[in-house]
Motif scaffolding. Structure first.
Motif, PDB file in Angstrom:
ATOM      1  N   ARG A  92      87.144  -2.689  39.795  1.00 21.95           N
ATOM      2  CA  ARG A  92      85.688  -2.748  39.600  1.00 21.95           C
ATOM      3  C   ARG A  92      85.122  -4.093  40.034  1.00 21.95           C
ATOM      4  NH1 ARG A  92      84.620  -3.462  33.264  1.00 21.95           N
ATOM      5  NH2 ARG A  92      82.565  -3.794  34.118  1.00 21.95           N
ATOM      6  N   TYR A  93      85.998  -5.115  40.122  1.00 27.77           N
ATOM      7  CA  TYR A  93      85.502  -6.426  40.554  1.00 27.77           C
ATOM      8  C   TYR A  93      85.742  -6.684  42.029  1.00 27.77           C
ATOM      9  CZ  TYR A  93      85.552  -6.946  35.542  1.00 27.77           C
ATOM     10  OH  TYR A  93      85.344  -6.747  34.215  1.00 27.77           O
ATOM     11  N   ALA A  94      86.491  -5.774  42.684  1.00 20.06           N
ATOM     12  CA  ALA A  94      86.867  -6.001  44.081  1.00 20.06           C
ATOM     13  C   ALA A  94      85.631  -6.065  44.980  1.00 20.06           C
ATOM     14  CB  ALA A  94      87.805  -4.901  44.543  1.00 20.06           C
ATOM     15  N   LEU A  95      84.755  -5.070  44.815  1.00 23.38           N
ATOM     16  CA  LEU A  95      83.586  -4.987  45.682  1.00 23.38           C
ATOM     17  C   LEU A  95      82.667  -6.185  45.476  1.00 23.38           C
ATOM     18  CD1 LEU A  95      82.951  -2.847  47.684  1.00 23.38           C
ATOM     19  CD2 LEU A  95      81.498  -1.746  46.019  1.00 23.38           C
ATOM     20  N   GLU A  96      82.526  -6.552  44.222  1.00 21.41           N
ATOM     21  CA  GLU A  96      81.671  -7.691  43.899  1.00 21.41           C
ATOM     22  C   GLU A  96      82.226  -8.963  44.551  1.00 21.41           C
ATOM     23  OE1 GLU A  96      80.539  -7.599  39.797  1.00 21.41           O
ATOM     24  OE2 GLU A  96      80.003  -9.711  39.865  1.00 21.41           O
ATOM     25  N   MET A  97      83.539  -9.094  44.492  1.00 26.87           N
ATOM     26  CA  MET A  97      84.164 -10.288  45.071  1.00 26.87           C
ATOM     27  C   MET A  97      84.000 -10.299  46.584  1.00 26.87           C
ATOM     28  SD  MET A  97      87.953 -11.636  44.386  1.00 26.87           S
ATOM     29  CE  MET A  97      88.542 -13.100  45.186  1.00 26.87           C
ATOM     30  N   VAL A  98      84.176  -9.122  47.195  1.00 27.35           N
ATOM     31  CA  VAL A  98      84.015  -9.024  48.652  1.00 27.35           C
ATOM     32  C   VAL A  98      82.614  -9.455  49.048  1.00 27.35           C
ATOM     33  CG1 VAL A  98      83.766  -7.345  50.503  1.00 27.35           C
ATOM     34  CG2 VAL A  98      85.775  -7.291  49.059  1.00 27.35           C
ATOM     35  N   VAL A  99      81.622  -8.921  48.337  1.00 29.31           N
ATOM     36  CA  VAL A  99      80.231  -9.231  48.676  1.00 29.31           C
ATOM     37  C   VAL A  99      79.961 -10.721  48.487  1.00 29.31           C
ATOM     38  CG1 VAL A  99      77.838  -8.794  48.044  1.00 29.31           C
ATOM     39  CG2 VAL A  99      79.439  -6.907  48.171  1.00 29.31           C
ATOM     40  N   ARG A 100      80.473 -11.251  47.392  1.00 26.51           N
ATOM     41  CA  ARG A 100      80.215 -12.663  47.111  1.00 26.51           C
ATOM     42  C   ARG A 100      80.883 -13.574  48.141  1.00 26.51           C
ATOM     43  NH1 ARG A 100      77.867 -14.224  42.405  1.00 26.51           N
ATOM     44  NH2 ARG A 100      77.694 -12.633  40.818  1.00 26.51           N
ATOM     45  N   VAL A 101      82.172 -13.324  48.374  1.00 33.54           N
ATOM     46  CA  VAL A 101      82.925 -14.228  49.247  1.00 33.54           C
ATOM     47  C   VAL A 101      82.467 -14.102  50.692  1.00 33.54           C
ATOM     48  CG1 VAL A 101      85.215 -14.682  50.182  1.00 33.54           C
ATOM     49  CG2 VAL A 101      84.920 -14.335  47.741  1.00 33.54           C
ATOM     50  N   LEU A 102      82.404 -12.841  51.137  1.00 34.56           N
ATOM     51  CA  LEU A 102      82.169 -12.618  52.562  1.00 34.56           C
ATOM     52  C   LEU A 102      80.702 -12.805  52.925  1.00 34.56           C
ATOM     53  CD1 LEU A 102      84.166 -11.800  54.730  1.00 34.56           C
ATOM     54  CD2 LEU A 102      83.327  -9.475  54.551  1.00 34.56           C
ATOM     55  N   VAL A 103      79.859 -12.030  52.267  1.00 35.35           N
ATOM     56  CA  VAL A 103      78.459 -11.997  52.675  1.00 35.35           C
ATOM     57  C   VAL A 103      77.735 -13.277  52.270  1.00 35.35           C
ATOM     58  CG1 VAL A 103      76.291 -10.756  52.389  1.00 35.35           C
ATOM     59  CG2 VAL A 103      78.419  -9.505  52.589  1.00 35.35           C
ATOM     60  N   LEU A 104      77.986 -13.715  51.039  1.00 34.16           N
ATOM     61  CA  LEU A 104      77.198 -14.845  50.555  1.00 34.16           C
ATOM     62  C   LEU A 104      77.710 -16.192  51.062  1.00 34.16           C
ATOM     63  CD1 LEU A 104      76.427 -13.910  46.863  1.00 34.16           C
ATOM     64  CD2 LEU A 104      74.916 -13.866  48.815  1.00 34.16           C
ATOM     65  N   GLU A 105      79.016 -16.315  51.210  1.00 33.59           N
ATOM     66  CA  GLU A 105      79.550 -17.649  51.510  1.00 33.59           C
ATOM     67  C   GLU A 105      80.039 -17.798  52.951  1.00 33.59           C
ATOM     68  OE1 GLU A 105      78.917 -19.766  49.407  1.00 33.59           O
ATOM     69  OE2 GLU A 105      78.516 -18.486  47.691  1.00 33.59           O
ATOM     70  N   LEU A 106      80.868 -16.873  53.389  1.00 33.07           N
ATOM     71  CA  LEU A 106      81.536 -17.095  54.675  1.00 33.07           C
ATOM     72  C   LEU A 106      80.637 -16.833  55.873  1.00 33.07           C
ATOM     73  CD1 LEU A 106      85.130 -15.747  54.111  1.00 33.07           C
ATOM     74  CD2 LEU A 106      84.324 -18.080  54.179  1.00 33.07           C
ATOM     75  N   ILE A 107      79.898 -15.738  55.836  1.00 32.01           N
ATOM     76  CA  ILE A 107      79.158 -15.342  57.042  1.00 32.01           C
ATOM     77  C   ILE A 107      78.060 -16.342  57.423  1.00 32.01           C
ATOM     78  CG2 ILE A 107      77.554 -13.594  57.911  1.00 32.01           C
ATOM     79  CD1 ILE A 107      79.464 -11.510  56.906  1.00 32.01           C
ATOM     80  N   PRO A 108      77.220 -16.806  56.491  1.00 33.09           N
ATOM     81  CA  PRO A 108      76.196 -17.776  56.924  1.00 33.09           C
ATOM     82  C   PRO A 108      76.802 -19.054  57.517  1.00 33.09           C
ATOM     83  CG  PRO A 108      75.694 -16.957  54.746  1.00 33.09           C
ATOM     84  CD  PRO A 108      77.046 -16.452  55.084  1.00 33.09           C
TER      85      PRO A 108
END
Lengths: 266, 321
Positions: A93-109
């Motif tokens: 249940r935390y996997a998707l949240e972690m993906v969104v946080r790590v990838l979208v919020l931090e790495l991509i910008p």
């Protein structure tokens, strides 16, 4: 003799700090001038429009494909790792949240900003240095054309636009990939996925994310141009304008990233 | 001074440059606006909601944006947490109207904090036929904290271990009982079996065995007697057939007696008639007697008269008082 040396050292240090401060003040001044130009409608007059359009198209279109492809591949690997790890620990249940946080919020910008800096704005800065050295900018001034509006502003705008476009496209693609990795092609995970995304993007986080992307884009666009224009000619300095611009840009990116992390998680 | 060598290379013209730039700009704006709309939708900005206020003693672990779940499905979001006038935490939850029917007036709300992961607010609706929960309803939330349970669990476990130790110690009643059970089992397996367990004393058991043996012999004799009785009572020439014959004879005798009685009855009728006649005769005798008495009185009075007139008496004397 020691007193003489220490006073020499202090003087050198003082001079360095003064130079550093003066340089940053000139960069800030340059940024302010560019902001004023960017916000004034006369900068988008018919004469300048082709230059802006050319810089925006040439700075964005080739990059967006490459960057999206690269972030998709790396994102796919990262999403898979996070999901499989979370599954093995029973924390799906935390996997998707972690993906969104790590990838979208931090790495991509951050990666979008660096990609644009390396592929677009740093070469643009070098081009400006060459033009400055060759006297092309002076020639434009003599022709009655403002080089800031004709040559500098289009490059800055192209850099900003490119970073925002790359980040936006890659974020959307990464969100779609995350959905695909977790749920496959089934449409029934959409409600839960949407809820998770909505849960991650609370107003404060979204604001910080938007501000961070904007500041990244400004940092990678403004600093190389500023370094190209305000630094002394290469013959008078041990490091070239490009390297100094790069260092300043990285320092600023680091500062922005740290501030955003503090804002998000403290 | 600009020379031909230092001049930047001429830029290759791009076809439909402004159109492409405009398309890029429009696409980016669409992408950003679309993402913003999706995020607003994901955060429930376009859904009509109703408010539910949960009152808890402690709002630790509750964060704005967390879900209220029903049967594992999120049906509401925490919008605000505030401290009420009474010092209790008020958790303001927005429940979309399309999911609000899961909440009834009898619904129970729990705040559960697990060992791993965040706090969960859960709703349970036992009676789905109850009236739906109204907008702005205020409900107390039950707190079920697994970490809070641990000290209590440890204390209970310790108590259990102490009890177990007491139960299994050398002097414990359980151990003594088990030893007794073992001794009993050994006795059961012995030659005297369950009898030995029941009576304990060997002498008594022997007497009981002897009594049983005698009872067996007695039963055998009773059995023999029963066979004999059977023969004598029910056999040919036994008591029962003879009794049957006697009864038949008795029945014949009774028939005869009944005939005799009928005759006696007739005699009695005759006797009754004779008695009737005798009664009439007796009545006539009474009258006769009265007549005789009257005649005698007359004779007496005549004699007296003669005596008075004719003194035949030798010693007539008059006695004076």
């Amino acid at each position: 003799m020691i007193a003489h040396m220490s006073s020499d050292g202090a003087r050198t240090l003082g001079r360095t700090v003064l130079h550093w401060l003066v340089d940053w003040a000139r960069i800030v001044h340059f940024g302010a001038v560019i902001a004023v130009l960017a916000l004034s409608p006369s900068s988008y007059a018919r004469d300048n429009r082709p230059a802006i359009a050319r810089q925006v198209v040439q700075g964005t279109v080739p990059e967006v494909w490459w960057f999206t492809l690269l972030t998709s591949l790396i994102g796919l690997v990262l999403i898979r790792i996070v999901v499989v790890t979370a599954l093995s620990y029973g924390l799906t249940r935390y996997a998707l949240e972690m993906v969104v946080r790590v990838l979208v919020l931090e790495l991509i910008p951050l990666s979008a900003a660096l990609f644009v800096a390396v592929r677009c704005t740093l070469p643009d800065g070098e081009e400006l240095v060459a033009m400055r050295r060759s006297g092309a900018l002076d020639a434009l001034t003599q022709e009655g054309v403002d080089p800031m509006r004709r040559e500098v502003l289009p490059r800055v705008l192209a850099g900003v636009f490119s970073v925002v476009a790359l980040a936006a496209v890659s974020c959307v693609v990464s969100l779609l990939l995350a959905y695909w990795v977790v749920y496959g092609f089934s449409p029934w995970g959409f409600a839960g996925y949407t809820r998770t995304v909505g849960h991650v993007f609370d107003p404060m986080l979204t604001l910080i994310f938007a501000l961070k992307t904007l500041l990244f884009s400004l940092a990678v666009s403004v600093i190389p141009m500023a370094s190209a224009l305000i630094d002394p000619p290469p013959s008078r300095s041990r490091t070239s304008a490009e390297i100094r611009g790069l260092i300043r840009m990285f320092a600023l990116l680091l500062l922005i990233e740290t501030a955003s992390l503090v804002g998000n998680y403290y | 001074m600009m020379t031909v060598k230092d001049a930047p290379a001429p830029v290759a013209p791009v076809r439909n440059l402004e159109l492409k730039a405009t398309a890029l700009l429009v696409l980016l704006v669409l992408l950003v606006v679309g993402s913003a709309l999706y995020l607003m939708y994901a955060r429930g900005a376009f859904e009509p909601t109703q408010r539910l206020v949960l009152v808890a003693d402690d709002s630790e672990g509750v964060v704005v944006g967390m879900d209220l779940t029903f049967s594992g499905f999120p049906i509401g979001r925490v919008r605000r947490i505030e401290l009420g006038e009474d010092g209790k935490a008020r958790i303001l939850v927005d429940v979309p109207r399309r999911d609000a029917h899961w909440l009834r007036q009898s619904s129970v709300f729990t705040l559960v904090r697990g060992l791993v992961g965040g706090t969960n607010i859960r709703a349970f609706s036992g009676i789905m036929t109850d009236p739906p929960l109204p907008d702005g309803a205020i409900r107390a939330v039950l707190r079920g904290d697994s970490t809070e349970e641990i000290p209590r669990l440890v204390a209970a476990t310790r108590e259990l271990v102490v009890n177990l130790t007491a139960l299994t110690s050398e002097q414990s009643a359980l151990r003594a009982s088990l030893a007794n059970v073992q001794a009993t089992t050994e006795k059961l397996q012995g030659p005297q079996g369950a009898m030995g367990v029941l009576f304990g004393d060997d002498k008594l058991v022997r007497q009981l065995s002897a009594a049983l043996a005698r009872t067996n012999a007695l039963l055998a004799r009773v059995d023999t007697m029963a066979v004999k009785t059977d023969t004598q009572v029910f056999g040919t020439g036994g008591v029962l057939p003879e009794s049957r014959e006697t009864i038949l004879q008795l029945r014949a005798l009774l028939g005869d007696a009944r005939g005799s009685l009928q005759k006696v009855d007739a005699i009695l009728v005759d006797a009754q008639a004779v008695a009737g006649n005798a009664r009439v005769a007796t009545t006539d005798l009474g009258a006769l007697r009265a007549d005789v008495e009257a005649s005698l009185r007359k004779v007496e009075s005549l004699v007296n008269e003669v005596n008075r007139k004719w003194p035949f008496a030798r010693d007539t004397e008059i006695k004076l008082p």
